[in-house]
Design an enzyme around this catalytic site. Structure first.
Site, PDB file in Angstrom:
ATOM      1  CG  ASP A   1     132.309  38.573 -43.857  1.00 17.63           C
ATOM      2  OD1 ASP A   1     133.202  38.424 -42.999  1.00 17.63           O
ATOM      3  OD2 ASP A   1     131.339  37.797 -43.978  1.00 17.63           O
ATOM      4  CB  VAL A   2     132.529  45.748 -45.069  1.00 18.24           C
ATOM      5  CG1 VAL A   2     133.278  46.396 -43.918  1.00 18.24           C
ATOM      6  CG2 VAL A   2     132.252  46.745 -46.187  1.00 18.24           C
TER       7      VAL A   2
ATOM      8  CE  LYS B   1     139.244  43.166 -33.813  1.00 21.00           C
ATOM      9  NZ  LYS B   1     138.470  43.519 -35.008  1.00 21.00           N
TER      10      LYS B   1
ATOM     11  CB  SER C   1     135.323  36.882 -30.952  1.00 18.71           C
ATOM     12  OG  SER C   1     134.804  37.561 -32.074  1.00 18.71           O
TER      13      SER C   1
ATOM     14  CD  GLU D   1     140.126  45.752 -37.484  1.00 18.42           C
ATOM     15  OE1 GLU D   1     139.318  44.993 -38.056  1.00 18.42           O
ATOM     16  OE2 GLU D   1     141.352  45.543 -37.435  1.00 18.42           O
TER      17      GLU D   1
ATOM     18  CB  ALA E   1     134.388  43.684 -32.767  1.00 19.93           C
ATOM     19  N   GLY E   2     133.235  44.594 -36.084  1.00 19.58           N
ATOM     20  CA  GLY E   2     132.014  44.755 -36.849  1.00 19.58           C
ATOM     21  C   GLY E   2     131.539  46.192 -36.880  1.00 19.58           C
TER      22      GLY E   2
ATOM     23  CG  ASN F   1     136.634  43.569 -52.638  1.00 17.94           C
ATOM     24  OD1 ASN F   1     137.714  43.335 -53.191  1.00 17.94           O
ATOM     25  ND2 ASN F   1     135.658  42.681 -52.593  1.00 17.94           N
TER      26      ASN F   1
END
EC number: 6.3.3.3
Length: 219
Positions: free
Chosen positions: A14-15, A37, A41, A114, A116-117, A176
């Protein structure tokens, strides 16, 4: 500016990897960049077909139509891609991903991929991981990291893994950022430890990356 394809990964789930990818794509779209992408999932049904949430977010944010060509595999279960594909009886064929990427390259100047994680997310159990895909495409990495407590450790572990794997880092994106004193120190420590000079800082709620920042980051 000399643009090249690059692969966006995160230090954690969730970064804000998709948010950063979206801001980068928004800034680079005018240079004929395409977003890709490979595997998503946690997809949902919309108008009778599975929709990739990351592609859905990006296209809405940028103000363009949803584009099926931005994703190869859409999986329903909101778990790691390898597990989702097993649960749904879908065989992930890396050759399909490679072919899709090559087809996009024929139509666009550059591709923003991009993941996945993070690096060790499995795409095929015990066989193929995100880091394998980065190596297959032979792309430099843009690493999205946080600024909150714990960010130093997460970021340095990922940077060390990249170095061990022989994967080139293009730059860091601190996401963020809220202007807290400990965030400033976390960024300072990461940059001092890593000796990295190429980085961006994305503030909380930031809607775009300036041309000046893009030029500096990709120069």
């Amino acid at each position: 500016m000399k643009f090249k394809d690059f692969f966006v990964i995160g230090t954690d789930t969730d970064v804000g990897k998709t948010y950063v990818s979206t801001l980068l794509y928004k800034a680079l779209k005018k240079y004929n960049f395409q977003y890709y992408k490979p595997i998503q999932s946690g997809c949902f049904l919309k108008d009778g077909k599975l929709t990739a949430p990351d592609v859905d977010f990006l296209t809405k944010f940028v103000g363009i139509d949803y584009d099926d060509s931005m994703v190869t595999y859409t999986l329903k279960e909101e778990v790691s891609p390898h597990l989702a594909s097993e649960m749904e009886g879908i065989r992930i064929e890396i050759e399909n991903v490679k072919r899709h990427y090559e087809d996009l390259k024929k139509k666009h100047s550059n591709i923003l991929v991009e993941g996945a994680g993070g690096l060790y997310v499995p795409l095929i159990r015990d066989i193929f991981y995100i880091y394998d895909l980065i190596k297959l495409f032979n792309l430099p990495v843009v690493l999205v990291c946080g600024t909150k407590v714990g960010a130093i450790n997460h970021t340095m572990l990922t940077l060390n893994a990249l170095d061990t794997m022989g994967i080139k880092l293009h730059g860091l994106v601190f996401n963020n950022y809220r202007g807290q004193f400990f965030e400033d120190d976390n960024i300072k420590v990461v940059l001092a430890l890593s000796k990295i000079k190429n980085y961006l800082i994305i503030k909380n709620g930031q809607k775009e990356i300036s041309d000046k920042e893009i030029e500096k980051f990709f120069n």
